[in-house]
Design an enzyme around this catalytic site. Sequence first.
Site, PDB file in Angstrom:
ATOM      1  N   ASP A   4     -59.308 -71.216 -48.812  1.00  0.00           N
ATOM      2  CA  ASP A   4     -58.853 -70.959 -47.443  1.00  0.00           C
ATOM      3  C   ASP A   4     -58.710 -72.252 -46.652  1.00  0.00           C
ATOM      4  O   ASP A   4     -57.684 -72.501 -46.025  1.00  0.00           O
ATOM      5  CB  ASP A   4     -59.802 -69.968 -46.737  1.00  0.00           C
ATOM      6  CG  ASP A   4     -61.289 -70.374 -46.830  1.00  0.00           C
ATOM      7  OD1 ASP A   4     -61.609 -71.391 -47.484  1.00  0.00           O
ATOM      8  OD2 ASP A   4     -62.120 -69.662 -46.244  1.00  0.00           O
TER       9      ASP A   4
ATOM     10  N   ARG B 167     -63.347 -61.544 -40.825  1.00  0.00           N
ATOM     11  CA  ARG B 167     -62.449 -61.700 -41.976  1.00  0.00           C
ATOM     12  C   ARG B 167     -61.227 -60.798 -41.884  1.00  0.00           C
ATOM     13  O   ARG B 167     -60.180 -61.090 -42.453  1.00  0.00           O
ATOM     14  CB  ARG B 167     -63.183 -61.357 -43.284  1.00  0.00           C
ATOM     15  CG  ARG B 167     -64.283 -62.311 -43.673  1.00  0.00           C
ATOM     16  CD  ARG B 167     -64.704 -62.047 -45.124  1.00  0.00           C
ATOM     17  NE  ARG B 167     -66.005 -62.599 -45.436  1.00  0.00           N
ATOM     18  CZ  ARG B 167     -66.226 -63.860 -45.828  1.00  0.00           C
ATOM     19  NH1 ARG B 167     -65.235 -64.702 -45.952  1.00  0.00           N
ATOM     20  NH2 ARG B 167     -67.448 -64.279 -46.097  1.00  0.00           N
TER      21      ARG B 167
ATOM     22  N   PHE C  88     -63.480 -74.598 -35.503  1.00  0.00           N
ATOM     23  CA  PHE C  88     -64.069 -73.613 -36.415  1.00  0.00           C
ATOM     24  C   PHE C  88     -63.198 -72.367 -36.357  1.00  0.00           C
ATOM     25  O   PHE C  88     -63.086 -71.724 -35.318  1.00  0.00           O
ATOM     26  CB  PHE C  88     -65.526 -73.301 -36.066  1.00  0.00           C
ATOM     27  CG  PHE C  88     -66.193 -72.545 -37.180  1.00  0.00           C
ATOM     28  CD1 PHE C  88     -66.700 -73.216 -38.286  1.00  0.00           C
ATOM     29  CD2 PHE C  88     -66.259 -71.155 -37.154  1.00  0.00           C
ATOM     30  CE1 PHE C  88     -67.273 -72.523 -39.345  1.00  0.00           C
ATOM     31  CE2 PHE C  88     -66.838 -70.451 -38.208  1.00  0.00           C
ATOM     32  CZ  PHE C  88     -67.341 -71.142 -39.310  1.00  0.00           C
TER      33      PHE C  88
ATOM     34  N   ASP D 167     -64.492 -66.332 -42.388  1.00  0.00           N
ATOM     35  CA  ASP D 167     -65.550 -65.704 -41.584  1.00  0.00           C
ATOM     36  C   ASP D 167     -66.362 -66.681 -40.756  1.00  0.00           C
ATOM     37  O   ASP D 167     -66.374 -67.889 -40.997  1.00  0.00           O
ATOM     38  CB  ASP D 167     -66.532 -64.979 -42.515  1.00  0.00           C
ATOM     39  CG  ASP D 167     -67.454 -65.972 -43.250  1.00  0.00           C
ATOM     40  OD1 ASP D 167     -66.918 -66.933 -43.840  1.00  0.00           O
ATOM     41  OD2 ASP D 167     -68.680 -65.792 -43.214  1.00  0.00           O
TER      42      ASP D 167
ATOM     43  N   LYS E 289     -65.680 -66.006 -50.675  1.00  0.00           N
ATOM     44  CA  LYS E 289     -64.844 -64.896 -50.262  1.00  0.00           C
ATOM     45  C   LYS E 289     -63.616 -65.337 -49.480  1.00  0.00           C
ATOM     46  O   LYS E 289     -62.645 -64.613 -49.361  1.00  0.00           O
ATOM     47  CB  LYS E 289     -65.669 -63.937 -49.376  1.00  0.00           C
ATOM     48  CG  LYS E 289     -66.865 -63.338 -50.064  1.00  0.00           C
ATOM     49  CD  LYS E 289     -67.675 -62.518 -49.024  1.00  0.00           C
ATOM     50  CE  LYS E 289     -68.998 -62.107 -49.593  1.00  0.00           C
ATOM     51  NZ  LYS E 289     -69.832 -61.451 -48.534  1.00  0.00           N
TER      52      LYS E 289
ATOM     53  N   ASP F 168     -61.978 -78.801 -45.832  1.00  0.00           N
ATOM     54  CA  ASP F 168     -62.711 -79.346 -44.694  1.00  0.00           C
ATOM     55  C   ASP F 168     -63.266 -80.714 -45.101  1.00  0.00           C
ATOM     56  O   ASP F 168     -62.530 -81.699 -45.137  1.00  0.00           O
ATOM     57  CB  ASP F 168     -63.797 -78.332 -44.334  1.00  0.00           C
ATOM     58  CG  ASP F 168     -64.480 -78.585 -43.015  1.00  0.00           C
ATOM     59  OD1 ASP F 168     -63.783 -78.855 -42.031  1.00  0.00           O
ATOM     60  OD2 ASP F 168     -65.721 -78.509 -42.955  1.00  0.00           O
TER      61      ASP F 168
END
Length: 181
Positions: free
Chosen positions: A106, A171, A158, A165, A46, A109
């Site tokens: 998004d 979100r 984070f 999220d 998402k 990492d």
Amino acid sequence: MSELTPENAKVEPLINEAEIKTRIKTMAKEIAPHMEKNVVVVGLLKGAYVFTADLVRELARLGVVPIVDFMVLSSYGKSTESSGTVEVKLDCEEDLSGRQVLLLDDILDSGRTLSFAVDHLEKLGASSVLTAVLLDKPSRRNNSFTADFSGFTIDNLFVVGYGIDFAEHFREHPYVGFVKQ
Ligand code: IMP
Ligand code: MG
């Protein structure tokens, strides 16, 4: 110390709404010259839904009119640490054979998700796969993966907001913030 949860997490602003907007406009200018006529944009759900919506509209202003599709890959679940393995939960629907794909996520990492997704899209027949991420955390990389286009390089924090999220929370924030440990 009590466990960090969305309910007790403190979110500090990191990148504001205006900065994101400006950077995405610039990213679209960087990306547009590389786009082929029948390009398929594939957003990873998402987390990349807001980034995909905004980037696609900026690309459209520059005359790039892609088909938009999505994939769902396995995620972090309720934790702030990746499980390490990636699986396809929902595949894209578009026929990718012989077509260029612009893959959006998004955050880059460890690099596991995107390197898996690129391989997967190539197996589905994509002629080439370019990748664009809003955020890059290079200090967390587990492999040699680099994105073709990246919005912001950030420290090992984070982050949440702008589609991203923490256990399905935050979100909706129009900015990117980080969770204070
Ligand atoms: P990677 O496979 O380790 O590169 O992780 C990429 C995925 O992990 C992204 O698609 C995000 O959904 C998630 N992720 C990585 N860092 C964060 C974070 O700081 N906040 C929320 N999700 C994250
Ligand atoms: Mg994700």
